[in-house]
Write an enzyme that holds these catalytic residues in place. Structure first.
Site, PDB file in Angstrom:
ATOM      1  N   LYS A 284     139.573 -45.617  82.174  1.00  0.00           N
ATOM      2  CA  LYS A 284     140.635 -46.404  81.793  1.00  0.00           C
ATOM      3  C   LYS A 284     140.798 -46.049  80.472  1.00  0.00           C
ATOM      4  O   LYS A 284     139.999 -45.926  79.392  1.00  0.00           O
ATOM      5  CB  LYS A 284     139.977 -47.905  81.894  1.00  0.00           C
ATOM      6  CG  LYS A 284     141.388 -48.880  81.884  1.00  0.00           C
ATOM      7  CD  LYS A 284     140.975 -50.169  82.423  1.00  0.00           C
ATOM      8  CE  LYS A 284     142.049 -51.320  82.566  1.00  0.00           C
ATOM      9  NZ  LYS A 284     141.931 -52.583  82.892  1.00  0.00           N
ATOM     10  N   GLU A 370     141.011 -65.312  93.403  1.00  0.00           N
ATOM     11  CA  GLU A 370     141.131 -66.851  93.038  1.00  0.00           C
ATOM     12  C   GLU A 370     140.950 -67.794  93.967  1.00  0.00           C
ATOM     13  O   GLU A 370     140.147 -68.947  93.612  1.00  0.00           O
ATOM     14  CB  GLU A 370     142.709 -66.916  92.560  1.00  0.00           C
ATOM     15  CG  GLU A 370     143.101 -66.281  91.256  1.00  0.00           C
ATOM     16  CD  GLU A 370     143.273 -64.872  91.452  1.00  0.00           C
ATOM     17  OE1 GLU A 370     143.638 -64.039  90.465  1.00  0.00           O
ATOM     18  OE2 GLU A 370     143.509 -64.265  92.640  1.00  0.00           O
ATOM     19  N   ARG A 398     147.798 -68.627  93.996  1.00  0.00           N
ATOM     20  CA  ARG A 398     147.106 -68.050  95.225  1.00  0.00           C
ATOM     21  C   ARG A 398     146.064 -68.674  95.836  1.00  0.00           C
ATOM     22  O   ARG A 398     145.845 -68.484  96.750  1.00  0.00           O
ATOM     23  CB  ARG A 398     146.629 -66.546  94.674  1.00  0.00           C
ATOM     24  CG  ARG A 398     147.721 -65.913  93.795  1.00  0.00           C
ATOM     25  CD  ARG A 398     146.956 -64.537  93.364  1.00  0.00           C
ATOM     26  NE  ARG A 398     146.910 -63.702  94.571  1.00  0.00           N
ATOM     27  CZ  ARG A 398     146.784 -62.224  94.533  1.00  0.00           C
ATOM     28  NH1 ARG A 398     146.639 -61.792  93.448  1.00  0.00           N
ATOM     29  NH2 ARG A 398     146.371 -61.328  95.651  1.00  0.00           N
TER      30      ARG A 398
END
Length: 627
Positions: A284, A370, A398
């Site tokens: 990353k 979530e 969600r």
């Protein structure tokens, strides 16, 4: 300075003309372009830098838009935008009326769906593959998903289905060990084992060599699955084959920054007659040292200095709501050892870093999950704890079922700290917190507070923890209003509003951060001879019935909220008026039946008519019509 290769790329088809060495040069140019633009506009830098070679390799071997390239979340898609005809517009990335920071079908036919939330790409990709099969098509379908997004429940559901139907498609797993914060969970450990196991790499590499020399790929893959499965999985690598146990063929880990290796493997898996997961290991922030050193900071970063990576300093302002919440929760936790903080891969983004450091045993990061985070909170509450679930408004959507069934139905002591409520700015329609007022106020047992400033936020959190039961406390992104933060918070009277400005001509019932804008509108109206009362409603549920009845005695009742009007707080006021049998002209101001694009928050609120000038103008217009 000579012309860049990037300047000659007008569509993905142009990539097919480049050698691997030229693609590697192009990758460097793309990284330079991303860093240059993001330094001015901010953006998702680390994710996009890490995925450049993957995107170039895919586009050099498939034919978009007839073939489908599906992005998960989409915050890694900047290179995709640059090679699909949007180079000239790229300087306007994430700006008002500019390019979205995420894939957006309205911008390009190469953008398959408006991604912005994690873990949905595999479901979308499988749907595309199934549609292709029903039409007897031959299009390639490729999905790019990060290791953190793969831990989401929706992704696992899709993997199970993909393994069942066995339709050809390619899943590229971008394994970079990060989501926003460092990844957590058993899946991450599993992938780490796959990265680290020499036996695994050696065994799978030798199998791939055999595949390449043993005739048609589909037959060879099938032979491999039948003949090698038990010995390789059960005796050599019992912990590394979760994907193949689901019926999905899996490659050995591949260097995600090696164009040649990526293309070689992609050619093979694109011709497979079964679903294949291509395990790609990336860094990353690759190519930009500050982002590599601090990928969390550069996941989503404000404008920064390219040379140092330091965020450009803004004029001193009030502390952010996020930090005020985080500090207040730490103070509450010092007084009450039953308080537990939960977040879904957003420790820093929700202001919980200090809590995690001081109370590591009472801090839980569920990863990008979530639904699980909210379900977990219900179990903790059943066990006598006081969980505080801190999740962005857009992501809490969600977990609506878990909020209702697992928490509200049994009337548990759970606090939902809803960050990024309302219009949030440059991330656009997938990230605006437009809907939480509507879906939270519909739930039985739920009480909803919308603090208007940082002091009110501290009181609201304390109230929710003190009174118990399911509570939602929603607050916006960005700096507070500059009021002093109380060290000794108060328990607010349930359903009691606060009049912050007197006036008898019009009553403005404002919710949350809209209170400040309502006060500004009242000042403008006063200059025009209209005296407006401004009420900080505080409580979205239960509403202050007396404040509503008093408002009905003025010429116009105005409600102002930072979410959708449909089902929102303003409609709650209409319902309260009806319950009391009161007749009054009402003007509901909020977000109309539309999705809001990206841009600076002030510009978006202006366009929505939710700045002081817009509120005042709407009130004047309505009063004029009623004369």
């Amino acid at each position: 300075m000579g012309q860049r290769i990037l300047d000659a790329i007008s569509s993905p088809a142009d990539l097919k003309l480049l050698t691997d060495d030229e693609l590697a040069i192009l990758a460097t140019e793309i990284r330079e372009e991303i860093v240059t633009v993001a330094a001015e506009n901010g953006g998702h830098v680390a994710s996009s830098l890490g995925a450049v070679e993957i995107i170039l390799a895919v586009h050099s071997l498939i034919d978009c838009p007839s073939d489908k390239f599906v992005f998960d979340v989409g915050h890694q898609a900047y290179a995709h935008k640059l090679v699909t005809g949007r180079l000239e517009q790229f300087s306007g990335l994430r700006t008002y009326e500019g390019l979205s920071g995420f894939p957006k079908p309205e911008e390009s036919p190469c953008d398959v769906h408006p991604s912005g939330h994690a873990s949905d790409s595999l479901s979308v990709a499988l749907g595309l593959a199934e549609a292709r099969d029903l039409d007897h098509g031959r299009e390639k379908v490729v999905a790019l998903i990060g290791d953190a997004a793969l831990s989401g429940g929706m992704a696992f559901e899709a993997l199970n289905h993909i393994g069942q139907v066995q339709t050809p498609m390619v899943v590229i797993l971008n394994d970079n060990e990060f989501s926003i914060s460092r990844n957590v969970g058993a899946m991450v450990k599993h992938l780490g084992y796959m990265r680290a196991t020499t036996q695994y790499r050696t065994a799978r590499d030798s199998v791939q060599e055999r595949l390449e020399s043993s005739g048609p790929l589909g037959t060879a893959l099938a032979d491999f699955g039948r003949n090698v499965k038990e010995s390789l999985k059960q005796f050599i690598l019992p912990r590394t084959m979760i994907f193949e146990q689901l019926g999905i063929l899996c490659t050995a880990p591949i260097d995600g920054h090696d164009i040649g290796a990526l293309k070689e493997t992609l050619r093979m898996v694109l011709d497979a007659d079964a679903p294949v997961l291509m395990h790609v290991v990336t860094k990353k922030g690759a190519g930009y040292a500050p982002a590599m050193r601090n990928p969390e900071k550069f996941h989503g970063v404000a404008p920064f200095d390219i040379a140092t990576g330091e965020v450009k300093k803004k004029p001193a302002s009030a502390p952010s709501y996020m930090n005020v919440f985080g500090e207040a929760l730490v103070r509450e936790a010092r007084r009450d050892e039953d308080i537990i903080a939960i977040t879904a891969a957003m420790k820093d983004g929700t202001g919980l870093s200090a809590f995690a450091e001081e109370f590591p045993e009472r801090f839980i990061d569920s990863g990008i999950a979530e639904e699980h985070a909210v379900g977990l909170a219900s179990g903790l509450a059943k066990g006598g704890k006081k969980p505080v679930v801190a999740i962005y408004s857009t992501f809490l959507q969600r977990a609506i079922d878990q909020i209702i069934i697992n928490n509200a139905l049994p009337d548990l002591n759970v606090v939902f700290a809803i960050d990024r409520a309302g219009v949030v700015g440059e991330d656009g329609p997938t990230h605006h917190g437009m809907f939480d007022l509507a879906f939270m106020r519909m739930i039985p047992h739920m009480r909803v507070l919308a603090p208007s400033n940082e002091a009110e936020l501290v009181h609201a959190l304390h109230t929710a923890l003190a009174l118990g039961g399911p509570f939602a406390v929603r607050y916006p992104r960005g700096a507070g209003e500059g009021v002093a933060v109380p060290q000794e918070p108060e328990v607010l009277v349930v359903g009691k509003a606060n009049v912050v400005r007197k006036g008898d001509d019009v009553a403005i019932l404002a919710f949350g951060r809209m209170v400040g804008r309502a006060l500004g509108a009242a000042e403008l109206l006063a200059e025009r001879g209209i005296e407006a009362r401004v009420v900080d409603m505080r409580w979205v549920k239960p509403l202050d019935a007396k404040a509503v009845s008093r408002a009905a005695k003025t010429k116009l009742v105005v409600t102002v909220e930072g979410g959708v009007i449909a089902g929102g707080a303003g409609e709650g006021v209409l319902g309260e008026l009806a319950r009391q049998g009161l007749q009054a002209p009402v003007l509901n101001l909020g977000i109309q039946d539309t999705f809001v694009p990206q841009g600076k928050t002030d510009l978006l609120l202006r366009d929505l008519g939710l700045d002081a000038e817009g509120i005042a103008a709407s009130i004047e217009e309505r009063l004029a019509r009623s004369r």
